[in-house]
Design an enzyme around this catalytic site. Structure first.
Site, mmCIF file in Angstrom:
data_model
loop_
_atom_site.group_PDB
_atom_site.id
_atom_site.type_symbol
_atom_site.label_atom_id
_atom_site.label_comp_id
_atom_site.label_asym_id
_atom_site.label_seq_id
_atom_site.Cartn_x
_atom_site.Cartn_y
_atom_site.Cartn_z
ATOM 1 N N GLY A 94 1.084 -1.559 -0.258
ATOM 2 C CA GLY A 94 -0.297 0.145 -0.120
ATOM 3 C C GLY A 94 1.029 1.477 0.121
ATOM 4 O O GLY A 94 2.290 1.742 -0.186
ATOM 5 N N ALA B 250 -0.468 0.212 12.957
ATOM 6 C CA ALA B 250 -1.330 1.003 12.072
ATOM 7 C C ALA B 250 -2.483 1.219 12.890
ATOM 8 O O ALA B 250 -3.261 1.246 12.741
ATOM 9 C CB ALA B 250 -0.273 1.130 11.220
ATOM 10 N N GLN C 93 -2.344 -9.129 29.319
ATOM 11 C CA GLN C 93 -2.802 -10.863 29.305
ATOM 12 C C GLN C 93 -1.405 -11.140 28.855
ATOM 13 O O GLN C 93 -1.369 -12.727 29.691
ATOM 14 C CB GLN C 93 -4.095 -11.254 28.788
ATOM 15 C CG GLN C 93 -4.986 -12.575 28.759
ATOM 16 C CD GLN C 93 -6.441 -12.852 28.233
ATOM 17 O OE1 GLN C 93 -6.676 -12.309 27.672
ATOM 18 N NE2 GLN C 93 -6.185 -14.305 28.336
ATOM 19 N N ASP D 86 -4.349 -13.285 2.434
ATOM 20 C CA ASP D 86 -5.650 -11.629 3.364
ATOM 21 C C ASP D 86 -5.214 -12.350 4.824
ATOM 22 O O ASP D 86 -5.082 -13.189 6.104
ATOM 23 C CB ASP D 86 -7.076 -12.274 2.911
ATOM 24 C CG ASP D 86 -8.235 -11.245 3.505
ATOM 25 O OD1 ASP D 86 -7.480 -10.899 4.218
ATOM 26 O OD2 ASP D 86 -8.839 -11.336 2.879
ATOM 27 N N TYR E 127 -14.187 1.126 9.750
ATOM 28 C CA TYR E 127 -12.802 1.750 10.082
ATOM 29 C C TYR E 127 -12.933 2.286 11.539
ATOM 30 O O TYR E 127 -12.467 1.438 12.393
ATOM 31 C CB TYR E 127 -13.297 3.243 8.847
ATOM 32 C CG TYR E 127 -10.982 3.147 9.259
ATOM 33 C CD1 TYR E 127 -10.168 2.172 8.900
ATOM 34 C CD2 TYR E 127 -10.623 4.875 9.851
ATOM 35 C CE1 TYR E 127 -8.893 3.220 7.669
ATOM 36 C CE2 TYR E 127 -9.735 5.136 9.325
ATOM 37 C CZ TYR E 127 -8.744 3.993 9.179
ATOM 38 O OH TYR E 127 -7.570 4.411 9.006
HETATM 39 P P1 NAD Z 1 -3.722 1.501 1.787
HETATM 40 O O1 NAD Z 1 -4.936 1.323 1.798
HETATM 41 O O2 NAD Z 1 -2.260 2.564 0.443
HETATM 42 O O3 NAD Z 1 -2.317 0.158 2.277
HETATM 43 C C1 NAD Z 1 -3.188 -0.676 2.739
HETATM 44 C C2 NAD Z 1 -2.155 -1.867 2.172
HETATM 45 O O4 NAD Z 1 -3.307 -3.000 3.402
HETATM 46 C C3 NAD Z 1 -2.922 -2.203 0.980
HETATM 47 O O5 NAD Z 1 -1.849 -2.738 0.243
HETATM 48 C C4 NAD Z 1 -4.929 -3.339 1.125
HETATM 49 O O6 NAD Z 1 -4.125 -4.232 -0.121
HETATM 50 C C5 NAD Z 1 -3.587 -3.815 2.157
HETATM 51 N N1 NAD Z 1 -4.953 -5.404 2.666
HETATM 52 C C6 NAD Z 1 -6.291 -4.159 2.999
HETATM 53 N N2 NAD Z 1 -6.984 -5.312 3.206
HETATM 54 C C7 NAD Z 1 -5.794 -6.224 3.764
HETATM 55 C C8 NAD Z 1 -5.817 -7.562 4.709
HETATM 56 N N3 NAD Z 1 -6.712 -8.195 4.819
HETATM 57 N N4 NAD Z 1 -5.359 -8.471 4.188
HETATM 58 C C9 NAD Z 1 -3.651 -7.651 3.870
HETATM 59 N N5 NAD Z 1 -3.400 -7.121 2.676
HETATM 60 C C10 NAD Z 1 -4.425 -6.561 3.395
HETATM 61 O O7 NAD Z 1 -3.778 2.589 2.784
HETATM 62 P P2 NAD Z 1 -2.896 3.625 3.800
HETATM 63 O O8 NAD Z 1 -2.968 5.109 4.036
HETATM 64 O O9 NAD Z 1 -1.345 3.344 3.055
HETATM 65 O O10 NAD Z 1 -2.230 2.888 4.590
HETATM 66 C C11 NAD Z 1 -1.937 2.576 5.903
HETATM 67 C C12 NAD Z 1 -2.054 1.497 7.016
HETATM 68 O O11 NAD Z 1 -1.959 3.665 8.038
HETATM 69 C C13 NAD Z 1 -4.027 1.732 7.406
HETATM 70 O O12 NAD Z 1 -3.854 0.669 8.561
HETATM 71 C C14 NAD Z 1 -4.373 2.884 7.990
HETATM 72 O O13 NAD Z 1 -5.638 2.553 8.784
HETATM 73 C C15 NAD Z 1 -3.003 3.827 8.679
HETATM 74 N N6 NAD Z 1 -3.358 4.843 8.275
HETATM 75 C C16 NAD Z 1 -2.979 5.809 7.461
HETATM 76 C C17 NAD Z 1 -3.267 7.450 7.578
HETATM 77 C C18 NAD Z 1 -3.078 7.643 6.257
HETATM 78 O O14 NAD Z 1 -3.142 8.846 6.519
HETATM 79 N N7 NAD Z 1 -2.615 7.465 5.161
HETATM 80 C C19 NAD Z 1 -3.841 7.524 8.785
HETATM 81 C C20 NAD Z 1 -4.031 6.687 9.573
HETATM 82 C C21 NAD Z 1 -3.905 5.977 9.781
#
Ligand code: NAD
Ligand code: UDP
Length: 326
Positions: free
Chosen positions: A11, A113, A161, A57, A144
């Site tokens: 991601g 995260a 725990q 996944d 979310y």
């Molecule tokens: P993104 O959507 O680009 O990346 C998320 C990645 O997780 C993707 O590659 C997706 O394919 C993968 N993914 C989703 N569900 C999955 C699953 N069940 N199994 C395996 N892979 C899975 O988003 P991002 O901006 O890179 O965010 C990354 C993390 O940071 C996330 O957990 C998000 O909640 C957190 N976050 C991001 C932001 C932001 O502003 N970008 C802010 C707060 C929190």
């Protein structure tokens, strides 16, 4: 050198983190189901002998051998996490249980995260970690917000725990290269619209505020948090405290791109937080870290990235109009 698992590694943030960890000499296992991520984000890493990619996944158990886990897997853009909300909650909750179970078997250190969304539409401003938030438990953002809140609960219960070494980062709006073109988030939307001279879609009157952090600063903070002693668990806010209204952001993007785009107002999405800014005092004290990239500089780098991407002529799937789930 550590063996490090990064879930969601294909991601936006995950790919930058994998790159940084490899550059620092670690072995990186990237796990992703490509729900919102893609192989292009990590194609520059595939030739490295210290990098391995696994399509998986995380709502299903995973058996691998690593020393540290960064759990980033979860769609982050409202359009995408609301597309299949049940899967979003499963990814946060079942995914956290699976990754915590893995960490427990391996006695590995694990970082979650989490997000500023745990504060919901906050009445306290800026948001310190002690604030418990104002989240609608049954709204369109709840899959979310509540998923991430439950994941935090799981992390702290596994610590209480099972004495696990945990780290929880509450990430505030982060932007930069490798955001998805059709990601729906404000920075990528505005830049792509401006570069195409299309209308800039401003939701509501644009007076809502956010504080935007450049991705390099954020991943530096994540790496620092992982390296802290076991008694530093967080939650720690990570982001940039420079707050700006969405309207100002639109104006900045138009100026920096020299675009002919005009602003077009659209309805404000349900439960859209009115304001958001991290209180970074705890992060600064615990990590001796602060973001250093001013918004204008980060926007310029992001604009350069999208400009080259759009000029490449490739087509991009409209993730918001998917008819299949994955
Ligand atoms: P993104 O959507 O680009 O990346 C998320 C990645 O997780 C993707 O590659 C997706 O394919 C993968 N993914 C989703 N569900 C999955 C699953 N069940 N199994 C395996 N892979 C899975 O988003 P991002 O901006 O890179 O965010 C990354 C993390 O940071 C996330 O957990 C998000 O909640 C957190 N976050 C991001 C932001 C932001 O502003 N970008 C802010 C707060 C929190
Ligand atoms: N927004 C907007 N136009 C867009 C996309 C988003 O005005 O094309 C607004 C959105 O309503 C919110 C802010 O920009 O107030 C940030 O939205 P984003 O989806 O990037 O992240 P959020 O912080 O809401 O999770």
């Amino acid at each position: 050198m550590n063996r490090i698992l990064v879930t969601g590694g294909a991601g936006f943030i995950g790919s930058h983190l994998c790159e940084r960890l490899l550059a620092h000499g670690h072995d990186v296992l990237c796990v992703d189901n490509f729900y919102t991520g893609n192989k292009q984000n990590i194609e520059g890493l595939l030739d490295s002998r210290n990098f391995e990619l696994l399509r998986h996944d995380i709502t299903f158990p995973l058996y691998v051998e690593v020393d540290e886990i960064y759990n980033l897997a979860c769609p982050a853009a409202p359009v995408h996490y609301q597309f299949d909300p049940v899967q979003t909650t499963k990814t946060s909750v079942h995914g956290a249980i699976n990754m915590l179970g893995l960490a427990k078997r391996l006695r590995a250190r694990i970082l979650q995260a989490s997000t500023s969304e745990v504060y919901g539409d906050p009445e306290v401003h800026p948001q310190p970690e002690e604030y418990w938030g104002r989240v609608n438990p049954i709204g369109v953002r709840s899959c979310y917000d509540e998923g991430k809140r439950c994941a935090e609960t799981l992390f702290f219960d596994y610590r209480r725990q099972h004495r696990l070494s945990i780290k929880v980062a509450r990430i505030f709006n982060t932007y930069g290269p490798r955001m998805h073109v059709n990601d729906g988030r404000v920075v990528s939307n505005f830049i792509v619209q401006a570069l195409r001279n299309e209308p800039i879609t401003l939701y509501g009157d644009g007076s809502q505020s956010r504080s935007f952090c450049y991705v390099d600063d954020l991943v530096a903070g994540l790496e620092r948090l992982m390296a802290t002693p076991d008694d530093v668990t967080g939650p720690l806010n990570l982001g940039n405290a420079a707050e700006i209204t969405v309207r100002q952001l639109a104006d900045n993007v138009i100026t920096l791109t020299g675009s002919r785009s005009r602003i077009e107002h659209r309805p404000l999405p349900e439960d859209d937080p009115k304001q958001r800014r991290p209180d970074l005092a705890r992060a600064k004290a615990a990590l001796d870290w602060a973001p250093s990239t001013p918004l204008e500089e980060g926007l310029k780098k992001t604009i350069t990235y999208f400009d080259a991407l759009l000029a490449s002529g490739q087509s991009f799937p409209d993730l918001s109009r998917r008819t299949t789930l994955r």
